[in-house]
Design a protein around this motif. Structure first.
Motif, short mmCIF file in Angstrom:
data_model
loop_
_atom_site.label_atom_id
_atom_site.label_comp_id
_atom_site.label_asym_id
_atom_site.label_seq_id
_atom_site.Cartn_x
_atom_site.Cartn_y
_atom_site.Cartn_z
N THR A 1 49.01 41.80 29.05
CA THR A 1 48.95 43.11 28.18
C THR A 1 47.59 43.56 27.84
O THR A 1 46.72 42.52 27.97
N ASP B 1 54.09 48.94 27.50
CA ASP B 1 54.43 50.04 28.33
C ASP B 1 55.13 51.09 27.46
O ASP B 1 55.71 52.02 27.99
N ARG C 1 51.32 39.02 34.94
CA ARG C 1 50.94 40.11 34.05
C ARG C 1 50.62 40.01 32.69
O ARG C 1 51.45 39.23 32.04
N ASP D 1 52.30 59.50 42.91
CA ASP D 1 51.42 58.84 42.14
C ASP D 1 50.52 59.73 41.39
O ASP D 1 49.65 60.31 42.10
N SER E 1 42.68 50.35 38.38
CA SER E 1 43.72 50.63 37.98
C SER E 1 44.26 49.76 36.68
O SER E 1 43.89 48.71 36.63
N LYS E 2 45.37 50.25 36.26
CA LYS E 2 46.06 49.55 34.88
C LYS E 2 46.43 48.07 35.51
O LYS E 2 46.51 47.12 34.92
N GLU E 3 47.15 48.16 36.74
CA GLU E 3 47.72 47.20 37.46
C GLU E 3 46.64 46.10 37.91
O GLU E 3 46.93 45.05 37.74
N ASN E 4 45.59 46.62 38.46
CA ASN E 4 44.44 45.65 38.90
C ASN E 4 43.96 44.89 37.53
O ASN E 4 43.62 43.76 37.61
N SER F 1 48.57 58.93 38.77
CA SER F 1 47.61 58.13 38.00
C SER F 1 46.29 58.66 38.04
O SER F 1 45.97 59.18 38.98
N THR G 1 50.05 41.72 37.86
CA THR G 1 51.58 42.21 38.11
C THR G 1 52.56 40.92 37.92
O THR G 1 51.99 39.81 38.13
#
Length: 891
Positions: free
Chosen positions: A449, A331, A447, A419, A436-439, A421, A443
């Motif tokens: 990289t 990040d 999580r 948001d 999404s990046k989270e999906n 995004s 998390t």
């Protein structure tokens, strides 16, 4: 299904930022309505459907009560022009629509719902108007839009009873009692929702209340009910939805049929609703063209050698534009490994240059692409493009030609959004779902990289991001231009991205030895204070535990308990300050808390934030956090270093130049917000003080306290200063009384005297609130908007907050515009002159330059010139400047 056309179009218009097609036609209301239309029709699949509208002609309610709906703000022209467009589209959808002279949309909905129920149908009503809850029944559900138009609450009869403790029919009586400001229905003065519900639960209806009027508790309430009996009964009649409108409708007319595809496709293209084209059930002739417009492009071509890289460069040179996004393995673009870069040559191909499999590494890429990235004539387009700049600075490449950032653009259009995004923007504007990046990464403990997921997943993710940025560009840019924010976007916010990236990359040097020394000193003082508190208490206890502290103060020491909470005694700062006159332990606890916070937040926090390689803290400067346009600082927050106490100010001693060849130059706007207020309000007395160079706080004190300038005491000046800055923030007499520790009566007198003397300021405050209510937003001098739905709230506290924001935002936001413009100009001038000095920090109204010693005088001259002339207002902008070997020394 019955859809309230007026309600949904209004809600969509106010929920979405203004959108405009290339012909200058506003479209946001229509787009939002259609998004909701497709959502509910796809979910509920109605057999019969109608959209009901109001007509402009007076209704029977206006005839009965002339003031019905009087005082409503005129429909904005940007919304008014969208009604005929929507009706045309509804006709192309082959959806029944109806409007009747003398009746409102809700009467038509009520009548149609009755017809549906009588024919044994389930009825769905879609609206944003809570009044429709009176129609809920076993066979009729009301779909109530909430939070703009995105969320829906479903009410049948039982759901209404569970939520409001009233039957749907009693809703009519409730509105008769409490009235409705939006419709100007008077009701009974002093009866609000709580009182109304209580009365109806006991007596069932307005008729029941008046049949039992002698039993009503409360003398004043009874008097008001008796006095306004006729008004209550009339208000109920006005509130009741008529279900017997004489309309000649055959149910067959409401059957949902196939739309007129060709006409719909043509109008959606004209209105630039590309995402809605996919909602049309397509035939063979139109299928191919339309689908190509709405589907995401094939995944990017993976680039693994320099020949392919050179081919991309030739494409970019021909196109003069590129969209790009680096993939970073974490990040933090300042330190994390770079895995690759996605590149889109606008309408042509997408590429993914992979740095992980040996063909090309990041050094190769930047060597080959340096000229392209530093070429100002090639437009660079992205989303949160600050990250791309920081990654490039790590490789000694200074990106030029940044022209568009979808994140920053959307921030201007809706500064209250949380948001920004690409996933959110794709959903909102294009009705497209992207992962999404989270999906993708997960998390928490699981999580990953980007380096831990497959190359195929990385390529897919970046391909979609590049495509979405491309599709958003024209939509967002046209909205920015239509709202007169193009200067703000292209000359302030977009150039500022490079400034903030540079500041993050350079960082601010921290003297670690001094910081540790300061921490040690704070620890020693904390120990002394701890012992002193134990001595006063007569025992040891956990000072950080509010429960234990409360027991010591209020049970053992028997101090007066000024405030209690649900969990026990309050020991907050306000309570402790009130006890300082009663017992010395209170002052010691306040000192203890202050030092503990300084030690944990600003000593320990800074130590952990220092980059071990550079010896600096590299704060993140955020462009999209505040609703007023101010820049914020996080990780660590360098804008919040304390200055009100001696110990707090000493934290600034640890911030120093990076070497002995440099000093710090601190340039601070003098009273910029008061100067902006003088200019915006065009107040002659306030302007005179700044034009003649008078001490504005002494001048205000003389006016407020009605004394000569030479008779103003330090206390008077101090209080006038609080009033000056309080006025900027829309302070109340309560707030001023609390700040100055005076009575509310005195505080009100100060504010009244101020507004009596500064007449134009008073006029500005009144006008800006009215303007905000009328438009739904207020603006800064560069047309930065802040939307204020709070101004229309029925809740007094929320509405008051909205009024304060309406007064303050044009002032604070304009000051933010000015310093941002100054930052851009200063940054560009330092680069243009090829100086070694560099901008390293902004703290609201001040800029800090790490100045090369041989350049100090030149830097001071350019700083003063560019800051004081960043923008022209009708009072002078003044900059105070100091230099020093630490941040502390510049104050």
């Amino acid at each position: 299904m019955i859809i309230d056309g007026n309600s949904l179009l209004h809600r969509a218009f106010h929920a979405l930022p203004l959108l405009m097609n290339k012909d200058g036609v506003y479209t946001n209301g229509v787009y939002g309505f259609l998004t909701m239309f497709y959502k509910v029709t796809e979910e509920y699949k109605p057999d019969y459907i109608s959209v009901v509208f109001d007509k402009k002609s007076p209704t029977f309610r206006h005839i009965e009560f002339e003031e019905y709906k009087a005082g409503r703000a005129k429909t904005p022209s940007e919304l008014g022009m969208q009604f005929p467009i929507l009706k045309e589209i509804i006709d192309y959808l082959n959806v029944h629509r109806i409007e009747v002279d003398g009746y409102e949309a809700d009467d038509l909905a009520g009548t149609l719902s009755r017809i549906g129920e009588e024919n044994g149908l389930q009825v769905i009503i879609v609206t944003g108007d809570k009044d429709y809850l009176q129609l809920a029944s076993e066979n009729t559900k009301v779909l109530l839009t909430r939070k703009g138009i995105s969320n829906i609450e479903v009410f049948d009869k039982q759901a209404v009873i569970e939520r409001y403790e009233l039957t749907p029919q009693q809703f009519i009586d409730l509105k008769g009692l409490m009235g409705d400001k939006s419709d100007n229905i008077p009701g009974v003065p002093g009866v609000g929702e709580k009182t109304g519900i209580k009365l109806l639960k006991e007596y069932e209806s307005i008729e029941g209340i008046y049949n039992n009027i002698e039993k009503i508790d409360g003398k004043k309430l009874k008097e008001k009910l008796v006095e306004h009996r006729n008004q209550a009964i009339m208000s109920r009649r006005l509130a009741e939805i008529i279900r017997t409108v004489p309309i000649n409708v055959n149910l067959d007319e409401l059957i949902l049929e196939e739309p007129n595809r060709d006409e719909l496709i043509e109008i959606y293209k004209k209105l630039e609703f590309k995402s809605l084209l996919g909602k049309i059930s397509l035939n063979k002739e139109t299928n191919e063209d339309v689908v190509n417009e709405i589907k995401l492009i094939p995944e990017a071509i993976i680039v693994k050698n320099k020949d392919m890289l050179n081919n991309i460069i030739n494409e970019i040179k021909n196109s003069k534009s590129m969209i790009f996004k680096f993939v970073v393995d974490g990040d933090n673009p300042l330190i994390n490994n770079i895995l690759g870069v996605g590149i889109r040559v606008l309408e042509k191909s997408s590429y993914y240059v992979d740095f992980t499999e040996g063909g090309i590494n990041s050094e190769d890429f930047f060597n080959v692409f340096k000229d392209i990235l530093e070429d100002d004539k090639i437009k660079k387009i992205g989303h949160n493009i600050k990250e791309e700049i920081i990654v490039s600075l790590r490789h000694k490449v200074d990106i030029q030609g940044i022209k568009f950032d979808s994140m920053i653009g959307q921030y201007l259009l809706n500064p209250s959004q949380s948001d920004y995004s690409l996933k959110k923007l794709a959903n909102d504007y294009l009705d497209i779902y992207i992962e999404s990046k989270e999906n993708l990464l997960g998390t928490g403990k699981n999580r990953k990289t980007f380096g831990q997921i497959s190359l195929i997943d990385r390529v897919s993710y970046i391909s979609n991001e590049l495509e979405i940025i491309l599709r958003l560009k024209d939509i967002i840019e046209s909205s920015i231009v239509s709202q007169n924010m193009d200067k703000l976007f292209y000359e302030v916010e977009v150039p500022l991205i490079s400034v903030l990236a540079s500041m993050e990359y350079i960082g601010f040097t921290v003297d670690l030895d001094k910081l540790k020394e300061l921490g040690k000193e704070f620890d020693e003082k904390i120990q002394v204070l701890t012992q002193s508190i134990y001595d006063f208490a007569g025992e040891e206890f956990n000072i950080n535990s509010p429960k234990q502290l409360g027991e010591i103060l209020f049970e053992k020491l028997k101090l007066p308990a000024l405030k209690k909470t649900k969990t026990g005694y309050s020991t907050n700062a306000e309570v402790l300050e009130g006890l300082t006159e009663v017992h010395p332990i209170a002052e010691k606890i306040l000192e203890y808390r202050q030092l503990v916070k300084l030690k944990s937040t600003y000593v320990d926090g800074l130590i952990s934030a220092i980059d071990k390689n550079t010896g600096k803290v590299h704060s993140s400067f955020n462009q999209t956090i505040t609703t007023t346009g101010r820049i914020s600082s996080t990780e660590p927050n360098l804008q919040n270093i304390p200055i009100r106490t001696d110990e707090g100010r000493r934290i600034r001693k640890v911030f120093v130049p990076s070497s002995s060849d440099y000093v710090l130059v601190d340039a601070d706007y003098s009273q910029i917000e008061l100067r902006v207020l003088a200019s915006i309000a065009n107040d002659p007395k306030l302007k005179e003080a700044f034009l003649t160079g008078e001490d504005i706080h002494r001048k205000t004190a003389a006016e407020v306290f009605d004394v000569k300038l030479e008779e103003v005491t330090p206390l008077m000046r101090s209080r006038a200063k609080a009033v000056n800055f309080g006025i900027v923030y829309g302070i109340s007499d309560y707030g001023l009384a609390r700040d100055l520790k005076i009575t509310r009566k005195e505080a009100k007198q100060y504010i009244d005297n101020y507004l009596k003397n500064y007449v134009k300021v008073k006029e500005y405050m009144k006008n800006i609130v009215e303007d905000g209510k009328s438009k739904g937003y207020v603006e800064t001098i560069l047309h930065r908007r802040r939307y204020l739905p709070e101004l229309s709230s029925r809740n007094f506290n929320i509405r008051s907050f909205g009024e304060r924001m309406a007064m303050n935002t044009p002032i604070q936001g304009s000051a933010a515009d000015i310093i941002k413009l100054a930052m851009v100009n200063v940054y560009n001038e330092l680069k243009k002159r090829k100086l070694k000095s560099r901008l390293i920090l902004q703290v609201h109204d001040e800029l800090i330059i790490e100045a090369y010693k041989d350049e100090v005088e030149e830097v001071k001259v350019l700083l003063k010139d560019l800051m004081e002339n960043a923008i022209t207002i009708n009072v002078p902008l003044i900059v105070d400047m100091k230099t020093g070997d630490s941040w502390y020394d510049t104050k």
